[in-house]
Design a protein around this motif. Structure first.
Motif, short mmCIF file in Angstrom:
data_model
loop_
_atom_site.label_atom_id
_atom_site.label_comp_id
_atom_site.label_asym_id
_atom_site.label_seq_id
_atom_site.Cartn_x
_atom_site.Cartn_y
_atom_site.Cartn_z
N TYR A 1 0.65 7.08 -0.15
CA TYR A 1 0.40 6.36 1.10
C TYR A 1 1.75 6.02 1.74
O TYR A 1 2.64 5.48 1.07
N THR A 2 1.90 6.36 3.02
CA THR A 2 3.19 6.21 3.69
C THR A 2 3.02 5.57 5.06
O THR A 2 1.91 5.51 5.61
N LYS A 3 4.16 5.12 5.63
CA LYS A 3 4.16 4.50 6.97
C LYS A 3 4.10 5.53 8.08
O LYS A 3 3.68 5.22 9.18
N ILE B 1 0.83 -1.21 0.00
CA ILE B 1 0.00 0.00 0.00
C ILE B 1 0.86 1.26 0.00
O ILE B 1 0.41 2.33 -0.42
N TYR B 2 2.12 1.16 0.44
CA TYR B 2 2.97 2.34 0.61
C TYR B 2 3.59 2.76 -0.72
O TYR B 2 4.74 2.47 -1.03
N GLN B 3 2.80 3.48 -1.53
CA GLN B 3 3.24 4.01 -2.81
C GLN B 3 2.25 5.08 -3.27
O GLN B 3 1.26 5.34 -2.59
N ARG B 4 2.51 5.69 -4.43
CA ARG B 4 1.61 6.72 -4.97
C ARG B 4 0.53 6.06 -5.81
O ARG B 4 0.80 5.15 -6.59
N PHE B 5 -0.70 6.58 -5.68
CA PHE B 5 -1.83 6.10 -6.46
C PHE B 5 -2.47 7.29 -7.18
O PHE B 5 -3.07 8.15 -6.54
#
Length: 195
Positions: A186-188, A137-141
């Motif tokens: 989306y980041t941690k 999930i931790y990437q750009r969408f």
């Protein structure tokens, strides 16, 4: 029974036992596969609990997303705030919950540009499709958003990166009118720069 008929009866009984067990095994395997995703009624219940009650509008919104993409294997429930005057910013945080039991805290932020004016503070329930693991999930969408947020309304837009599809459903307070393009990262951990 020295003529081998005992062996034939034993073989027939073994075959019948195997045929009886096989459909149950296939059914169990099918149930395991389908248990990797959420059913529509599960999502309506979860989203209803999160938003504070199941409305006909929420059930219809969930149904529309299920018609487009089927059963998700995860969801994110959280809150966000955004504002725009041609250029917009959006910040949020929530919890990713995968059907397999994986849980992650997720933050998101992103810019937008377009004919977009206003601001809002909303609850967000995002259906997540084809997420291979929690860290993916931790990437750009990227996404295109057309929105008309009014008090109490539910808005849906789609974001996609490779095979992973996100369908955020937003409901909250504020007025935001327009259409824009942008992305959410989306980041941690919380990041203040949305780029």
């Amino acid at each position: 029974m020295n003529d081998g008929s005992g062996y034939v009866i034993a073989a027939v009984l073994s075959l019948l036992a195997a045929l009886t067990i096989m459909p149950g095994t296939a059914l169990a395997q099918s149930e395991n596969r389908s248990s990797d995703t959420y059913k529509e009624d599960e999502i309506v219940r979860e989203a209803g609990d999160f938003f504070g009650g199941v409305s006909e509008g929420l059930a219809d919104a969930v149904h529309d997303v299920f018609e487009d993409y089927g059963e998700p294997n995860a969801y994110i429930k959280g809150e966000e705030a955004s504002g725009a005057f041609v250029i917009g910013l959006r910040y949020g945080q929530g919890d990713l919950v995968m059907k397999n039991g994986t849980r992650r805290t997720v933050y998101w932020q992103g810019p937008s540009a377009g004919w977009d004016f206003g601001g809002n503070a909303v609850k967000v329930f995002t259906l997540v499709y084809n997420l291979p693991n929690g860290d993916a999930i931790y990437q750009r969408f990227p996404g295109v958003e057309g929105s008309a947020y009014l008090v109490g309304g539910i808005g849906i837009n789609y974001q996609q990166r490779d095979d992973i599809v996100l369908a955020p459903m937003r409901s909250g307070v504020g007025i935001r009118l327009g259409a824009s393009v942008g992305y959410l990262k989306y980041t941690k951990s919380r990041e203040w720069l949305p780029f």
